[in-house]
Design a protein around this motif. Sequence first.
Motif, PDB file in Angstrom:
ATOM      1  N   TYR A 128      -5.993   0.533  -4.932  1.00 39.24           N
ATOM      2  CA  TYR A 128      -6.213   0.016  -3.582  1.00 39.24           C
ATOM      3  C   TYR A 128      -5.060   0.421  -2.656  1.00 39.24           C
ATOM      4  O   TYR A 128      -5.282   0.888  -1.531  1.00 39.24           O
ATOM      5  N   GLU A 129      -3.837   0.254  -3.121  1.00 41.40           N
ATOM      6  CA  GLU A 129      -2.680   0.587  -2.291  1.00 41.40           C
ATOM      7  C   GLU A 129      -2.625   2.083  -1.989  1.00 41.40           C
ATOM      8  O   GLU A 129      -2.295   2.486  -0.867  1.00 41.40           O
ATOM      9  N   ARG A 170      -4.998  -2.853  -8.227  1.00 39.94           N
ATOM     10  CA  ARG A 170      -4.187  -2.920  -7.015  1.00 39.94           C
ATOM     11  C   ARG A 170      -3.508  -1.595  -6.688  1.00 39.94           C
ATOM     12  O   ARG A 170      -3.371  -1.236  -5.520  1.00 39.94           O
ATOM     13  N   LEU A 215     -11.381   5.981  -2.693  1.00 37.80           N
ATOM     14  CA  LEU A 215     -11.168   5.329  -3.981  1.00 37.80           C
ATOM     15  C   LEU A 215     -11.555   6.245  -5.140  1.00 37.80           C
ATOM     16  O   LEU A 215     -10.926   6.212  -6.205  1.00 37.80           O
ATOM     17  N   PHE A 262     -13.750   4.116   2.636  1.00 38.73           N
ATOM     18  CA  PHE A 262     -12.842   3.586   1.611  1.00 38.73           C
ATOM     19  C   PHE A 262     -13.312   3.973   0.218  1.00 38.73           C
ATOM     20  O   PHE A 262     -12.505   4.385  -0.634  1.00 38.73           O
ATOM     21  N   CYS A 280      -5.194   4.086  -1.786  1.00 42.95           N
ATOM     22  CA  CYS A 280      -6.268   4.344  -0.814  1.00 42.95           C
ATOM     23  C   CYS A 280      -5.836   3.949   0.590  1.00 42.95           C
ATOM     24  O   CYS A 280      -6.039   4.715   1.551  1.00 42.95           O
TER      25      CYS A 280
END
Length: 241
Positions: A116-117, A113, A101, A97, A119
């Motif tokens: 994150y989305e 966010r 990122l 992850f 990724c």
Amino acid sequence: MEHVLAAVRVHKSFGALVVLDGVDFAVGADDAVGIVGPNGAGKTTLLNVLAGSLRPDAGRVELRGADVTSAGAAARCRLGIGRAHQVPRPFGNMTVFENVLVGASSGGRLRGRRAYERCMEALELCALTDLANRRAESLGLLHRKRLELARALATGPEVLLLDEIGGGLTDAEADELVATIWELRARGIAIVWIEHIVHVLVQVVERLVCMDQGRVIADGEPATVMRDAKVVDAYLGSAVA
């Protein structure tokens, strides 16, 4: 056809060795183009010039019609050119992850966010969600290649440059890779793919370019290019004819 990415009369030499000799190459939005040719033909050098990690000696690179020849690799990444290398080199001390990122935040310039989305979408597309918390150094070859692809996708590319990402995979693993790249095409990402495993390549691309000695010697529909006498002589060998 409107080109999203193009090399125009590109020349590149290393000392006395001419690696690209007046190459014209273009890919349109939503296109999938395969590049083949013998070792030393200039294929990876062309990708390096398109990606911005090499500056051509002459000629130019255009992105959506704008001259980006003077822009480096990081700038071109932020402009929409993603790149997956032949030899995956993940950050081994980071998780899967965290590697992705880096792509979302550095190349995609996303935060919080949204990063994150992005990724999670890239991990899902590359079948890596279950491995998100694994350290990258523990991955096998297939998953390293998938991670290399996920990192490139996390930058939000308009065009994706792939350098022999099928190398070293079993037939079943290559089939999984083909399915993934078909999904990328369905999402409107243009693909430029160098690959020696031609039977894998032609499952995805609609156009094939063959290079030899720094020049494009054939460009067209895959079956037609593979029958071209120049391609047979330079790359496939006379026995294939």
